[in-house]
Design an enzyme around this catalytic site. Structure first.
Site, PDB file in Angstrom:
ATOM      1  N   GLY A  97       0.844  -1.186   0.000  1.00  0.00           N
ATOM      2  CA  GLY A  97       0.000   0.000   0.000  1.00  0.00           C
ATOM      3  C   GLY A  97       0.878   1.234   0.000  1.00  0.00           C
ATOM      4  O   GLY A  97       1.850   1.304  -0.751  1.00  0.00           O
ATOM      5  N   SER A 129       5.626  -5.439  -1.506  1.00  0.00           N
ATOM      6  CA  SER A 129       5.580  -4.025  -1.892  1.00  0.00           C
ATOM      7  C   SER A 129       6.056  -3.158  -0.730  1.00  0.00           C
ATOM      8  O   SER A 129       7.216  -3.238  -0.349  1.00  0.00           O
ATOM      9  CB  SER A 129       4.168  -3.658  -2.360  1.00  0.00           C
ATOM     10  OG  SER A 129       4.139  -2.377  -2.944  1.00  0.00           O
ATOM     11  N   ALA A 130       5.182  -2.351  -0.124  1.00  0.00           N
ATOM     12  CA  ALA A 130       5.597  -1.530   1.015  1.00  0.00           C
ATOM     13  C   ALA A 130       6.145  -2.393   2.146  1.00  0.00           C
ATOM     14  O   ALA A 130       7.067  -1.995   2.862  1.00  0.00           O
ATOM     15  CB  ALA A 130       4.414  -0.705   1.525  1.00  0.00           C
ATOM     16  N   HIS A 166       8.275  -3.250  -7.559  1.00  0.00           N
ATOM     17  CA  HIS A 166       7.558  -2.978  -8.819  1.00  0.00           C
ATOM     18  C   HIS A 166       8.487  -2.341  -9.856  1.00  0.00           C
ATOM     19  O   HIS A 166       8.035  -1.524 -10.677  1.00  0.00           O
ATOM     20  CB  HIS A 166       6.363  -2.044  -8.601  1.00  0.00           C
ATOM     21  CG  HIS A 166       5.426  -2.451  -7.517  1.00  0.00           C
ATOM     22  ND1 HIS A 166       4.457  -3.408  -7.675  1.00  0.00           N
ATOM     23  CD2 HIS A 166       5.306  -2.029  -6.221  1.00  0.00           C
ATOM     24  CE1 HIS A 166       3.775  -3.542  -6.545  1.00  0.00           C
ATOM     25  NE2 HIS A 166       4.290  -2.725  -5.647  1.00  0.00           N
ATOM     26  N   GLU A 201       8.200  -7.033 -10.801  1.00  0.00           N
ATOM     27  CA  GLU A 201       7.030  -7.802 -10.413  1.00  0.00           C
ATOM     28  C   GLU A 201       7.199  -9.248 -10.882  1.00  0.00           C
ATOM     29  O   GLU A 201       7.633  -9.503 -11.997  1.00  0.00           O
ATOM     30  CB  GLU A 201       5.762  -7.182 -11.002  1.00  0.00           C
ATOM     31  CG  GLU A 201       5.482  -5.809 -10.425  1.00  0.00           C
ATOM     32  CD  GLU A 201       4.081  -5.315 -10.722  1.00  0.00           C
ATOM     33  OE1 GLU A 201       3.441  -5.863 -11.632  1.00  0.00           O
ATOM     34  OE2 GLU A 201       3.637  -4.375 -10.033  1.00  0.00           O
TER      35      GLU A 201
END
Length: 242
Positions: A97, A129-130, A166, A201
């Protein structure tokens, strides 16, 4: 330490957490984890009821996937004492997020230091991700908008290099701005002693038994100041980065 650092949760056209599902299954089953403490603070897409509802929806979504390999998920946002929840957790999972909001909430809830201590002592940690970005020394190589100002840019420091989740090679038609590579080069011009990993990714980093490996179906890039980017293939031993 036992780390699973995933670039992304979802590939286009696939169900949520489908592509890393086997890696998650193997990781938690290998460590005989039956329940994880999930940190949903990065999920700020509001639902009716505000952030609490957003965290509930996020946690339920993750729980539905983890149930498929026999692991229960509890959300830290429902705990009266977040620090105590981390201290008693079998394992921790940090979702993706907004990295700035995630870090701000980790500091506000007093869990940054205790989480670092627990993971360095061997508690399994997975993040995408985060959640992968905060395993780095700082959040400075996130792609996210700074929607809040955290207490500090310093994060968990579980690994000595930075991740750019990403990571994209493409320069879209009609886009006149910098590429991702150029953004990372800007970072390195100011932070010359830092290594940045461009995690595409479809790939992840697995740290177990004092070794670091690239897993998944994509190569990644290693960036250093005044050095040509280096491509690394899936399956490669990356322990030299440690």
């Amino acid at each position: 330490m036992n780390l699973l650092l995933i670039s992304n949760s979802t590939m286009a056209g696939e169900p949520y957490l489908h592509w890393p599902l086997q890696h998650l299954t193997d990781f938690f089953n290998c460590h005989q984890v039956k329940e994880v403490c999930f940190i949903p603070y990065a999920g700020v897409h509001l639902h009716d009821g505000g952030l609490q509802a957003s965290y509930d929806v996020y946690t339920q979504r993750v729980a539905g996937v983890f149930q498929s390999f026999g692991v229960k998920v509890t959300g830290i946002h429902n705990e009266k004492d977040p620090e105590k929840a981390i201290r008693s957790a079998e394992a921790v999972v940090v979702g993706g997020g907004n990295t700035f909001y995630l870090v701000a909430e980790m500091y506000r809830n007093g869990i940054m230091n205790v989480l670092r201590e627990k993971v360095k002592a061997g508690m399994p940690y997975a993040g995408w991700s985060a959640g992968a970005n905060v395993a780095c020394p700082t959040l400075k190589t996130t792609n996210d908008m700074p929607i809040v100002e955290p207490e500090s840019f310093q994060t968990l420091g579980l690994i000595p290099f930075q991740i750019n989740p990403h990571y994209l090679d493409a320069h879209p038609d009609g886009h006149g701005g910098e590429t991702r590579e150029q953004r990372i080069e800007e970072f390195l011009a100011v932070n010359q002693d830092t290594t940045v990993v461009g995690l595409r990714e479809g790939c992840l980093l697995l740290f177990e038994n004092d070794t670091l490996h690239l897993k998944g179906n994509k190569s990644m890039r290693i960036f250093r100041h005044n050095t040509a980017p280096r491509e690394v293939d899936p399956g490669s031993d990356l322990s030299f980065l440690l």
